[in-house]
Design a protein around this motif. Structure first.
Motif, short mmCIF file in Angstrom:
data_model
loop_
_atom_site.label_atom_id
_atom_site.label_comp_id
_atom_site.label_asym_id
_atom_site.label_seq_id
_atom_site.Cartn_x
_atom_site.Cartn_y
_atom_site.Cartn_z
N THR A 1 6.99 -1.24 -3.17
CA THR A 1 7.30 -1.20 -4.60
C THR A 1 7.55 0.24 -5.01
O THR A 1 7.06 1.17 -4.37
N GLY A 2 8.31 0.40 -6.08
CA GLY A 2 8.67 1.75 -6.51
C GLY A 2 7.52 2.53 -7.08
O GLY A 2 7.46 3.76 -6.94
N SER A 3 6.59 1.85 -7.76
CA SER A 3 5.45 2.54 -8.34
C SER A 3 4.28 1.58 -8.44
O SER A 3 4.45 0.36 -8.42
N MET A 4 3.10 2.16 -8.51
CA MET A 4 1.88 1.37 -8.70
C MET A 4 0.90 2.19 -9.51
O MET A 4 0.93 3.43 -9.48
N ALA A 5 0.03 1.51 -10.26
CA ALA A 5 -0.87 2.21 -11.17
C ALA A 5 -2.34 1.90 -10.90
O ALA A 5 -3.20 2.34 -11.65
N SER A 6 -2.63 1.16 -9.85
CA SER A 6 -4.00 0.70 -9.65
C SER A 6 -4.99 1.83 -9.40
O SER A 6 -6.15 1.74 -9.79
N ALA A 7 -4.57 2.90 -8.74
CA ALA A 7 -5.51 3.94 -8.34
C ALA A 7 -5.91 4.83 -9.51
O ALA A 7 -7.09 5.16 -9.68
N THR A 8 -4.96 5.25 -10.33
CA THR A 8 -5.23 6.22 -11.40
C THR A 8 -4.86 5.74 -12.79
O THR A 8 -5.20 6.39 -13.77
N GLY A 9 -4.14 4.62 -12.88
CA GLY A 9 -3.61 4.18 -14.16
C GLY A 9 -2.24 4.74 -14.47
O GLY A 9 -1.56 4.25 -15.36
N LEU A 10 -1.83 5.77 -13.73
CA LEU A 10 -0.50 6.36 -13.91
C LEU A 10 0.49 5.67 -12.99
O LEU A 10 0.17 5.39 -11.83
N PRO A 11 1.70 5.38 -13.47
CA PRO A 11 2.70 4.73 -12.62
C PRO A 11 3.28 5.70 -11.60
O PRO A 11 4.31 6.34 -11.83
N LEU A 12 2.62 5.82 -10.46
CA LEU A 12 3.03 6.75 -9.42
C LEU A 12 3.64 6.00 -8.24
O LEU A 12 3.33 4.84 -8.00
N SER A 13 4.46 6.70 -7.50
CA SER A 13 4.92 6.14 -6.24
C SER A 13 3.75 6.12 -5.25
O SER A 13 2.73 6.79 -5.45
N ILE A 14 3.90 5.34 -4.18
CA ILE A 14 2.84 5.30 -3.18
C ILE A 14 2.61 6.68 -2.58
O ILE A 14 1.48 7.09 -2.32
N ARG A 15 3.68 7.43 -2.40
CA ARG A 15 3.55 8.77 -1.83
C ARG A 15 2.77 9.70 -2.76
O ARG A 15 2.00 10.55 -2.31
N GLU A 16 2.95 9.56 -4.06
CA GLU A 16 2.26 10.43 -5.02
C GLU A 16 0.81 10.00 -5.26
O GLU A 16 0.03 10.79 -5.80
N THR A 17 0.46 8.78 -4.90
CA THR A 17 -0.89 8.27 -5.18
C THR A 17 -1.91 8.97 -4.29
O THR A 17 -1.78 8.95 -3.07
N PRO A 18 -2.94 9.59 -4.87
CA PRO A 18 -3.88 10.40 -4.08
C PRO A 18 -4.97 9.58 -3.41
O PRO A 18 -6.12 10.01 -3.34
N GLN A 19 -4.65 8.41 -2.91
CA GLN A 19 -5.59 7.60 -2.15
C GLN A 19 -4.80 6.79 -1.13
O GLN A 19 -3.58 6.65 -1.24
N SER A 20 -5.53 6.23 -0.16
CA SER A 20 -4.90 5.34 0.81
C SER A 20 -4.67 3.99 0.13
O SER A 20 -5.62 3.33 -0.28
N VAL A 21 -3.41 3.59 0.02
CA VAL A 21 -3.08 2.37 -0.71
C VAL A 21 -2.14 1.50 0.13
O VAL A 21 -1.42 1.99 1.00
N THR A 22 -2.18 0.21 -0.15
CA THR A 22 -1.30 -0.76 0.50
C THR A 22 -0.78 -1.71 -0.56
O THR A 22 -1.54 -2.16 -1.42
N VAL A 23 0.50 -2.03 -0.48
CA VAL A 23 1.11 -3.01 -1.36
C VAL A 23 1.65 -4.15 -0.51
O VAL A 23 2.36 -3.92 0.47
N ILE A 24 1.29 -5.38 -0.87
CA ILE A 24 1.83 -6.57 -0.21
C ILE A 24 2.67 -7.30 -1.24
O ILE A 24 2.14 -7.82 -2.24
N THR A 25 3.97 -7.34 -1.02
CA THR A 25 4.90 -7.86 -2.01
C THR A 25 5.07 -9.37 -1.88
O THR A 25 4.65 -9.99 -0.90
N ARG A 26 5.74 -9.93 -2.89
CA ARG A 26 6.04 -11.35 -2.87
C ARG A 26 6.90 -11.72 -1.66
O ARG A 26 6.71 -12.76 -1.03
N GLN A 27 7.84 -10.84 -1.32
CA GLN A 27 8.71 -11.10 -0.18
C GLN A 27 7.90 -11.19 1.11
O GLN A 27 8.12 -12.09 1.94
N GLN A 28 6.95 -10.29 1.29
CA GLN A 28 6.14 -10.31 2.49
C GLN A 28 5.26 -11.55 2.55
O GLN A 28 5.12 -12.18 3.60
N MET A 29 4.67 -11.93 1.42
CA MET A 29 3.85 -13.14 1.39
C MET A 29 4.67 -14.37 1.73
O MET A 29 4.23 -15.25 2.48
#
Length: 408
Positions: A31-59
């Motif tokens: 996904t282009g951005s996620m906000a779960s870690a900090t509340g800010l809509p950041l890209s996965i690369r910008e997110t300062p934690q180890s994160v994983t996104v499982i998309t609808r397509q993958q499911m």
């Protein structure tokens, strides 16, 4: 939290927090951005934690219909089942106890579960996993991981699908999904998802059914005000539900060799879950690209459990005798109310463009748990002759346990 960014970045049409862009039409595994870690809509690369996104397509590609199948495919997450109904998810050596829905926290009870680990994924667009401690957005919990389930949202264009699945052991599943504008201007949009599943198992005399209904409405009250309202109902019923497994060793110390299909549960042994969530939010765009969002969630979870499983003891290798039953009755009714308020937006300081988010969350959860207890009668014969037939016990009620949890 503050972060530097590109001062020329265009503001989104609808404030991006707390959800990233939908993934069900992206045909992507990210996904282009996620906000779960900090509340800010950041890209996965910008997110300062180890994160994983499982998309609808993958499911969809992997046939992940429930949360256990989905998390099993996430790196750094372990999935273990205790019996036919209970699962434990862990990360970094600790159980995962923090679950969010569209960024709103949910109380998790690892003892009674209330069906959290049986959640069906049909109503979710994607799933975001933040590994490690995440108290900034999730509050108290274990420093294992936080799982944020992002619900499907209405689409601006009409779309509809019906899916049927047939699998081994009489596994039948039907899923419908319809979405689109409800007015000519498109200022009111809706989506409905319905699922019915009926399946047996490789386990003898086991049966499981699911009924799922999910509806959501979005309304542009003004060009700057978005109202969202929805309801999610998931009911799960099982018969032949086991309680723990069965012994690995005979009484003489030799390894047992039960068949893969052996089910220690009585044919009437059950775990039934009912989960209903009513949610609403108002998202208001303010001046200078700031936005305010107020969310209210009310979740009611019920479980009704009457278990009997020929799982106790170590049988004689020759006669199969010496086993006893694990039998217990458990019920619970949990109501959780959550208020979540967030204010976010950009500002300039020292020649750079920054983003700020600040918020307040309050949750109150109450469980009404009548106490019945457990009994352990003998199987009354050889475990080799076990076919799941056993009389239902009369387990009297012995007390009441009320549990209240608050977090702000």
């Amino acid at each position: 939290p503050l972060t530097t960014g590109n001062p020329k970045r265009a503001a989104p049409t609808i404030p991006a927090w707390p959800r990233g862009p939908p993934t069900d039409d992206s045909h992507s595994y990210t996904t282009g951005s996620m906000a779960s870690a900090t509340g800010l809509p950041l890209s996965i690369r910008e997110t300062p934690q180890s994160v994983t996104v499982i998309t609808r397509q993958q499911m969809d590609d992997q046939g992940s219909n429930n949360i256990a199948d989905t998390l099993r495919r996430a790196p750094g997450v372990s999935v273990q089942n205790y019996d036919s109904e209970r699962w434990e998810f862990s990360s970094r050596g600790l159980p995962i106890t923090n679950f969010q829905y569209d960024g709103v926290n949910s109380t998790y009870d690892g003892v009674y579960d209330y069906g959290t680990t049986s959640t069906d994924m049909a109503v979710y667009d994607h799933l975001e996993i933040i590994k490690g401690s995440s108290g900034l957005m999730s509050g108290s919990g274990d420093p294992s991981a936080t799982v944020n389930l992002i619900r499907k949202k209405p689409t601006k264009e009409f779309k509809a699908s019906v899916t049927g699945t047939v699998g081994s052991w009489d596994n039948y599943r039907t899923e419908g999904d319809i979405s689109g504008p409800l007015t000519e201007s498109g200022n009111v949009r809706g989506r409905f998802v319905g699922v019915y599943q009926d399946r047996s198992s490789y386990l003898d005399h086991y049966q499981n059914t699911k009924d799922i209904a999910y509806g959501i409405l979005e309304a542009d009250l003004t060009p700057d005000t978005l109202l969202t309202f929805g309801i999610d109902q998931q009911d799960t019923r099982s018969r032949g539900a086991s309680w723990t497994g069965f012994p690995m060793y005979f009484s003489n110390g030799n390894r047992t060799n039960f068949s893969r299909s052996f089910n220690p549960a009585a044919d009437w042994s059950r775990r039934d879950f009912q989960n209903q969530t009513i949610f609403a939010s108002v998202q208001q765009k303010l001046a200078n690209d700031w936005s305010l969002k107020v969310s209210l969630d009310r979740k009611r979870s019920q479980h009704d459990t009457l278990l009997a499983s020929a799982s106790g003891g170590n049988p004689d290798q020759v006669t199969g005798e010496g086993m006893y039953m694990f039998m217990g009755k458990y019920k619970g009714d949990q109501v959780q109310n959550t208020l979540d308020v967030n204010l976010s937006g950009p500002f300039s300081l020292l020649g750079r463009e920054h983003e700020l988010i600040m918020g307040f969350m309050a949750t109150r959860s109450k469980q009404d748990v009548p106490v019945y207890g457990s009994v352990y009668p003998p199987v009354g014969g050889s475990i080799y002759d076990w076919r799941g037939e056993y009389a239902k016990p009369n387990i009297p009620r012995s007390g009441q346990n009320d549990i209240v949890q608050r977090q702000t």
